[in-house]
Write a protein that holds these residues in place. Structure first.
Motif, PDB file in Angstrom:
ATOM      1  N   ALA A 216       0.852  -1.192   0.000  1.00 61.63           N
ATOM      2  CA  ALA A 216       0.000   0.000   0.000  1.00 61.63           C
ATOM      3  C   ALA A 216       0.881   1.233   0.000  1.00 61.63           C
ATOM      4  O   ALA A 216       2.024   1.188   0.455  1.00 61.63           O
ATOM      5  CB  ALA A 216      -0.918   0.010   1.216  1.00 61.63           C
TER       6      ALA A 216
ATOM      7  N   TYR B 176      -3.392   0.466  -3.304  1.00 61.79           N
ATOM      8  CA  TYR B 176      -3.213  -0.832  -2.670  1.00 61.79           C
ATOM      9  C   TYR B 176      -2.824  -1.884  -3.682  1.00 61.79           C
ATOM     10  O   TYR B 176      -3.256  -1.840  -4.841  1.00 61.79           O
ATOM     11  CB  TYR B 176      -4.501  -1.261  -1.962  1.00 61.79           C
ATOM     12  CG  TYR B 176      -4.884  -0.355  -0.828  1.00 61.79           C
ATOM     13  CD1 TYR B 176      -5.806   0.677  -0.997  1.00 61.79           C
ATOM     14  CD2 TYR B 176      -4.304  -0.516   0.431  1.00 61.79           C
ATOM     15  CE1 TYR B 176      -6.142   1.520   0.040  1.00 61.79           C
ATOM     16  CE2 TYR B 176      -4.640   0.315   1.487  1.00 61.79           C
ATOM     17  CZ  TYR B 176      -5.557   1.332   1.291  1.00 61.79           C
ATOM     18  OH  TYR B 176      -5.887   2.166   2.329  1.00 61.79           O
TER      19      TYR B 176
ATOM     20  N   GLN C 225      -2.924  -5.549  -5.395  1.00 68.26           N
ATOM     21  CA  GLN C 225      -4.084  -6.388  -5.717  1.00 68.26           C
ATOM     22  C   GLN C 225      -4.273  -7.517  -4.713  1.00 68.26           C
ATOM     23  O   GLN C 225      -5.402  -7.870  -4.382  1.00 68.26           O
ATOM     24  CB  GLN C 225      -3.924  -6.976  -7.119  1.00 68.26           C
ATOM     25  CG  GLN C 225      -4.316  -6.040  -8.232  1.00 68.26           C
ATOM     26  CD  GLN C 225      -4.364  -6.732  -9.577  1.00 68.26           C
ATOM     27  OE1 GLN C 225      -3.584  -7.639  -9.860  1.00 68.26           O
ATOM     28  NE2 GLN C 225      -5.288  -6.312 -10.424  1.00 68.26           N
TER      29      GLN C 225
ATOM     30  N   GLU D 105      -5.885  -5.859  -1.453  1.00 65.15           N
ATOM     31  CA  GLU D 105      -6.948  -4.857  -1.499  1.00 65.15           C
ATOM     32  C   GLU D 105      -8.207  -5.371  -0.796  1.00 65.15           C
ATOM     33  O   GLU D 105      -8.632  -6.502  -0.992  1.00 65.15           O
ATOM     34  CB  GLU D 105      -7.273  -4.491  -2.943  1.00 65.15           C
ATOM     35  CG  GLU D 105      -8.102  -3.221  -3.063  1.00 65.15           C
ATOM     36  CD  GLU D 105      -7.915  -2.527  -4.401  1.00 65.15           C
ATOM     37  OE1 GLU D 105      -7.373  -3.155  -5.317  1.00 65.15           O
ATOM     38  OE2 GLU D 105      -8.321  -1.364  -4.515  1.00 65.15           O
ATOM     39  N   GLY D 106      -8.754  -4.496   0.054  1.00 67.59           N
ATOM     40  CA  GLY D 106      -9.934  -4.868   0.821  1.00 67.59           C
ATOM     41  C   GLY D 106      -9.599  -5.406   2.196  1.00 67.59           C
ATOM     42  O   GLY D 106     -10.471  -5.512   3.059  1.00 67.59           O
TER      43      GLY D 106
ATOM     44  N   THR E  37      -5.473  -1.238   5.277  1.00 61.21           N
ATOM     45  CA  THR E  37      -5.723   0.195   5.240  1.00 61.21           C
ATOM     46  C   THR E  37      -4.441   0.910   5.606  1.00 61.21           C
ATOM     47  O   THR E  37      -3.823   0.595   6.622  1.00 61.21           O
ATOM     48  CB  THR E  37      -6.827   0.605   6.234  1.00 61.21           C
ATOM     49  OG1 THR E  37      -8.024  -0.116   5.944  1.00 61.21           O
ATOM     50  CG2 THR E  37      -7.111   2.097   6.131  1.00 61.21           C
TER      51      THR E  37
END
Length: 113
Positions: A48, A58, A60, A63-64, A67
């Motif tokens: 990130a 971010y 791949q 991601e999700g 943070t």
């Protein structure tokens, strides 16, 4: 810029962890800071990044689940729903125009099943 990471450790799969990177010195105005990780025998990859305007990006593979944030010269990475593949050494990086990149020494994250 000197960077010191902390917060790594051993965590069970599905768990969470927050990494910190304390930056000392002048980080400049148009900076870009990021988290990278390197698994055993693997290339270092971007996890990130965030810039001075607050724009975030971010990788791949995460991601999700992660943070990135920056508060008062400390860079954070919140990791959740950790997977075995998240195991590796996590490095903090600082970049700015006309300045050499700076890297921290890394902090180990180990995810167990």
């Amino acid at each position: 810029v000197q960077l010191v990471e902390s917060g790594g450790g051993l965590v069970q799969a599905g768990g969470s962890l927050t990494l910190s990177c304390a930056a000392s010195g002048d980080i400049g105005v148009s900076w870009l800071m990021g988290w990278y990780r390197q698994g055993y025998g693997q290339k270092r990859e971007l996890v990130a990044q965030i810039d001075g305007d607050g724009v975030k990006g971010y990788g791949q593979s995460v991601e999700g689940r992660v943070t990135i944030s920056m508060t008062k010269n400390t860079l954070y990475l919140q990791l959740k729903s950790l997977e075995l593949e998240d195991t590796g050494v996590y490095f903090c990086k600082h970049a700015a125009p006309r300045r050499p990149d700076s890297w921290g020494q890394g902090t180990q994250v180990t995810v167990s099943s």
